[in-house]
Design a protein around this motif. Structure first.
Motif, PDB file in Angstrom:
ATOM      1  N   GLU A 209       0.593  -5.105   0.991  1.00  0.00           N
ATOM      2  CA  GLU A 209      -0.802  -5.446   0.696  1.00  0.00           C
ATOM      3  C   GLU A 209      -0.985  -6.949   0.490  1.00  0.00           C
ATOM      4  O   GLU A 209      -2.053  -7.493   0.795  1.00  0.00           O
ATOM      5  CB  GLU A 209      -1.278  -4.647  -0.512  1.00  0.00           C
ATOM      6  CG  GLU A 209      -1.380  -3.162  -0.197  1.00  0.00           C
ATOM      7  CD  GLU A 209      -1.955  -2.349  -1.338  1.00  0.00           C
ATOM      8  OE1 GLU A 209      -2.913  -2.834  -1.976  1.00  0.00           O
ATOM      9  OE2 GLU A 209      -1.462  -1.242  -1.590  1.00  0.00           O
ATOM     10  N   LEU A 210       0.046  -7.628  -0.009  1.00  0.00           N
ATOM     11  CA  LEU A 210      -0.023  -9.085  -0.070  1.00  0.00           C
ATOM     12  C   LEU A 210      -0.045  -9.674   1.336  1.00  0.00           C
ATOM     13  O   LEU A 210      -0.756 -10.660   1.602  1.00  0.00           O
ATOM     14  CB  LEU A 210       1.168  -9.639  -0.856  1.00  0.00           C
ATOM     15  CG  LEU A 210       1.172 -11.157  -1.084  1.00  0.00           C
ATOM     16  CD1 LEU A 210      -0.051 -11.576  -1.891  1.00  0.00           C
ATOM     17  CD2 LEU A 210       2.454 -11.592  -1.786  1.00  0.00           C
ATOM     18  N   ALA A 211       0.729  -9.069   2.250  1.00  0.00           N
ATOM     19  CA  ALA A 211       0.703  -9.521   3.647  1.00  0.00           C
ATOM     20  C   ALA A 211      -0.670  -9.271   4.269  1.00  0.00           C
ATOM     21  O   ALA A 211      -1.191 -10.123   5.003  1.00  0.00           O
ATOM     22  CB  ALA A 211       1.791  -8.799   4.447  1.00  0.00           C
TER      23      ALA A 211
ATOM     24  N   GLY B 145       4.578   0.124  -6.254  1.00  0.00           N
ATOM     25  CA  GLY B 145       4.939   0.250  -4.852  1.00  0.00           C
ATOM     26  C   GLY B 145       6.314   0.829  -4.628  1.00  0.00           C
ATOM     27  O   GLY B 145       6.712   1.064  -3.508  1.00  0.00           O
ATOM     28  N   THR B 146       7.071   1.079  -5.713  1.00  0.00           N
ATOM     29  CA  THR B 146       8.408   1.636  -5.545  1.00  0.00           C
ATOM     30  C   THR B 146       8.336   3.143  -5.508  1.00  0.00           C
ATOM     31  O   THR B 146       7.393   3.760  -6.001  1.00  0.00           O
ATOM     32  CB  THR B 146       9.319   1.189  -6.709  1.00  0.00           C
ATOM     33  OG1 THR B 146       8.733   1.649  -7.933  1.00  0.00           O
ATOM     34  CG2 THR B 146       9.443  -0.326  -6.748  1.00  0.00           C
ATOM     35  N   GLY B 147       9.338   3.780  -4.959  1.00  0.00           N
ATOM     36  CA  GLY B 147       9.328   5.226  -4.835  1.00  0.00           C
ATOM     37  C   GLY B 147      10.371   5.871  -5.721  1.00  0.00           C
ATOM     38  O   GLY B 147      11.285   5.226  -6.232  1.00  0.00           O
TER      39      GLY B 147
ATOM     40  N   TRP C  78       7.524  -2.836   2.926  1.00  0.00           N
ATOM     41  CA  TRP C  78       6.078  -2.962   3.074  1.00  0.00           C
ATOM     42  C   TRP C  78       5.324  -2.255   1.968  1.00  0.00           C
ATOM     43  O   TRP C  78       4.182  -2.630   1.659  1.00  0.00           O
ATOM     44  CB  TRP C  78       5.641  -2.433   4.441  1.00  0.00           C
ATOM     45  CG  TRP C  78       6.166  -3.231   5.586  1.00  0.00           C
ATOM     46  CD1 TRP C  78       7.043  -2.827   6.545  1.00  0.00           C
ATOM     47  CD2 TRP C  78       5.837  -4.594   5.910  1.00  0.00           C
ATOM     48  NE1 TRP C  78       7.300  -3.847   7.437  1.00  0.00           N
ATOM     49  CE2 TRP C  78       6.571  -4.934   7.080  1.00  0.00           C
ATOM     50  CE3 TRP C  78       5.017  -5.551   5.323  1.00  0.00           C
ATOM     51  CZ2 TRP C  78       6.487  -6.192   7.663  1.00  0.00           C
ATOM     52  CZ3 TRP C  78       4.928  -6.810   5.904  1.00  0.00           C
ATOM     53  CH2 TRP C  78       5.665  -7.121   7.060  1.00  0.00           C
ATOM     54  N   GLU C  79       5.927  -1.221   1.352  1.00  0.00           N
ATOM     55  CA  GLU C  79       5.241  -0.544   0.255  1.00  0.00           C
ATOM     56  C   GLU C  79       5.052  -1.477  -0.933  1.00  0.00           C
ATOM     57  O   GLU C  79       4.167  -1.269  -1.768  1.00  0.00           O
ATOM     58  CB  GLU C  79       5.985   0.727  -0.158  1.00  0.00           C
ATOM     59  CG  GLU C  79       7.327   0.496  -0.833  1.00  0.00           C
ATOM     60  CD  GLU C  79       8.458   0.330   0.177  1.00  0.00           C
ATOM     61  OE1 GLU C  79       9.626   0.227  -0.255  1.00  0.00           O
ATOM     62  OE2 GLU C  79       8.169   0.298   1.386  1.00  0.00           O
TER      63      GLU C  79
END
Length: 501
Positions: free
Chosen positions: A364-366, A222-224, A359-360
């Protein structure tokens, strides 16, 4: 007199003129006082229909109508440049209300649902129109206004309906007559909207610039990448100049543009209408490129699945309320509950703009966790057998959906141009509609299983629980990968050999 005429022409040339008219249209077209009491009206002495007829034979027609006309309406909206479809939507809304008022039989109500499906499919014109008549730098304000008045209209309609029914100020039929008056005002306003000179696909404006949208390369955790462009930046190339268009503030953009008419388009910048085949090829190319982003794909899957379940719950929740408390008084608070759910949903959507969350990584956990809470709320509504539990569960469910869909919209829109966001928005909603059609034909339709309302909501609750489990597991996997990556790249001090001198 001349000064007043000049001021009037200047105001008509300003972006506020079409925005104001569209907001007036959006408000009056969404004030529907009878909507929270539709099931009691149709199953009461006015229509004398049974709950099974309404649930299994009439309401499914809306879903089938919606999916049949959505794609043609989407293409026609762009080809006709929005305004004709906005007017067409209001005409169909008037016809829907008139059929509901004056006809009674099951086939007539099915025809009414068909027209309402056309109304729903035509909403794309309302949300797209404003982008064709205002400047890019004012998109955020115009979008905020147009969406807010719709929420205001829904809330006013629910509260107004609650007051009219609770105090016996109007009969159901008179409320529909009043709704026709409001719809007529909306229809007149839609005819006054300025005609756009361009659209996103068929009537594009070319300024000699090439717009490029780059998808940031995100890792599985999820990191950029550190070198990626800022989220949501759209780079414009013209000669040797590179300008990051979204980096400008609205205040800077408004300087020197107040005198400019956003509706006046230089004839040298306009090209002729694109052919349908060329537009479809462009749409297909954009579609494939958008969904090559794995993150966008996962968020879109949740969007389609959750929207499908949400629409099913919204469409049939009044039937559940009637099943839980089948008495003359069960409708007393329907309008108040709808108004409260709209306000809580708006508060949830508004609050996202002030949260500082990655949020990235955590999104998805949220999605999974809050979808699980929504599923719990639906289970309580289904099995507790208490109308107040149903009301509270419905408010919580709608609040959580509005919260999560806002996060999803933000994440998806962050790296897309306006054209591609509109395409992804339409594709996700179409996917939701396909799922909804399958569920309706199997679970609800009398030609399918035709299940009772309690069994239906048991299925909807289980459906959201499946969504919760899938996205919770993926969210935990993303967080685990992020933590492992951070450990792998952190310098290891303990394993270094001692410094011997």
């Amino acid at each position: 007199m001349e000064a007043g005429e000049v001021a009037w022409r200047r105001w008509r040339a300003d972006w506020k003129y079409p925005t104001t008219l569209l907001c007036i249209y959006g408000f009056f077209s969404t004030v529907k006082p009878l909507e929270p009491f539709l099931i009691p009206y149709m199953t009461g002495p006015d229509k004398n229909l049974t709950t099974e007829q309404v649930t299994n034979r009439i309401f499914p027609v809306w879903t089938y109508s919606y999916i049949c006309v959505l794609v043609p309406v989407f293409l026609l909206t762009d080809w006709l440049r929005y305004k004709p479809v906005v007017v067409f939507q209001c005409v169909n809304l008037f016809v829907t209300t008139a059929l509901l008022l004056w006809l009674k039989s099951v086939p007539a109500m099915q025809v009414m649902q068909f027209f309402y499906g056309v109304v729903t499919a035509s909403e794309v014109a309302y949300f797209s129109y404003i982008y064709s008549v205002v400047d890019l730098k004012r998109y955020r304000k115009a979008t905020s206004y147009s969406r807010s008045v719709q929420l205001l209209g829904n809330t006013v309609g629910s509260v107004l309906g609650q007051l009219l029914v609770s105090f016996n100020l109007m009969s159901y039929n008179n409320i529909l007559v009043f709704t026709l008056v409001l719809t007529s005002i909306a229809l007149l306003t839609s005819c006054l909207l300025p005609m756009p000179q361009q659209s996103m696909y068929f009537h594009r404006k070319h300024t000699g610039q090439k717009t490029v949208t780059e998808f940031p390369q995100r890792h599985e955790d999820g990191t950029g990448d550190a070198t990626e462009h800022p989220s949501g930046s759209t780079l414009s190339f013209n000669g040797d100049e590179n300008v990051e268009r979204r980096g400008e503030t609205e205040d800077e953009a408004e300087k020197g543009q107040d005198e400019k008419d956003p509706q006046v388009v230089n004839s040298e910048e306009l090209v002729g209408a694109e052919t349908c085949g060329k537009v479809l090829l462009q749409l297909w190319g954009d579609f494939r490129q958008c969904y090559t982003s794995r993150e966008l794909l996962y968020w879109s899957v949740w969007w389609a699945m959750a929207t499908c379940g949400y629409n099913q719950v919204i469409n049939y929740v009044q039937v559940l309320w009637e099943h839980v408390q089948p008495s003359q008084n069960f409708t007393v608070y329907n309008g108040g509950v709808e108004a409260a759910s709209n306000l809580f949903g708006a508060a949830a959507a508004y609050s996202i703009g002030f949260t500082e969350v990655r949020w990235e990584q955590w999104g998805e956990l949220a999605l999974g966790g809050f979808s699980g809470l929504g599923a719990v709320g639906l289970f309580l509504m289904t099995f507790m057998g208490n109308i107040w539990v149903c009301y509270i569960g419905y408010i919580i469910f709608k609040f959580l959906y509005m919260l999560l869909i806002t996060i999803a919209m933000y994440q998806i829109a962050a790296d897309l141009t306006m054209e591609r966001y509109a395409l992804v928005f339409g594709a996700n909603n179409f996917g939701a509609l396909v799922l909804q059609t399958i569920i309706t034909s199997v679970v609800v339709d009398g030609k399918g299983l035709g299940l009772d309302i309690k069994t239906q909501f048991t299925i909807y609750s289980s459906y959201f629980m499946v969504i919760a489990v899938v996205f919770s597991l993926r969210g935990m996997f993303i967080i685990w990968r992020a933590q492992r990556s951070s450990k792998d790249f952190s310098p290891s001090v303990k394993n270094e050999p001692p410094d011997c001198e």
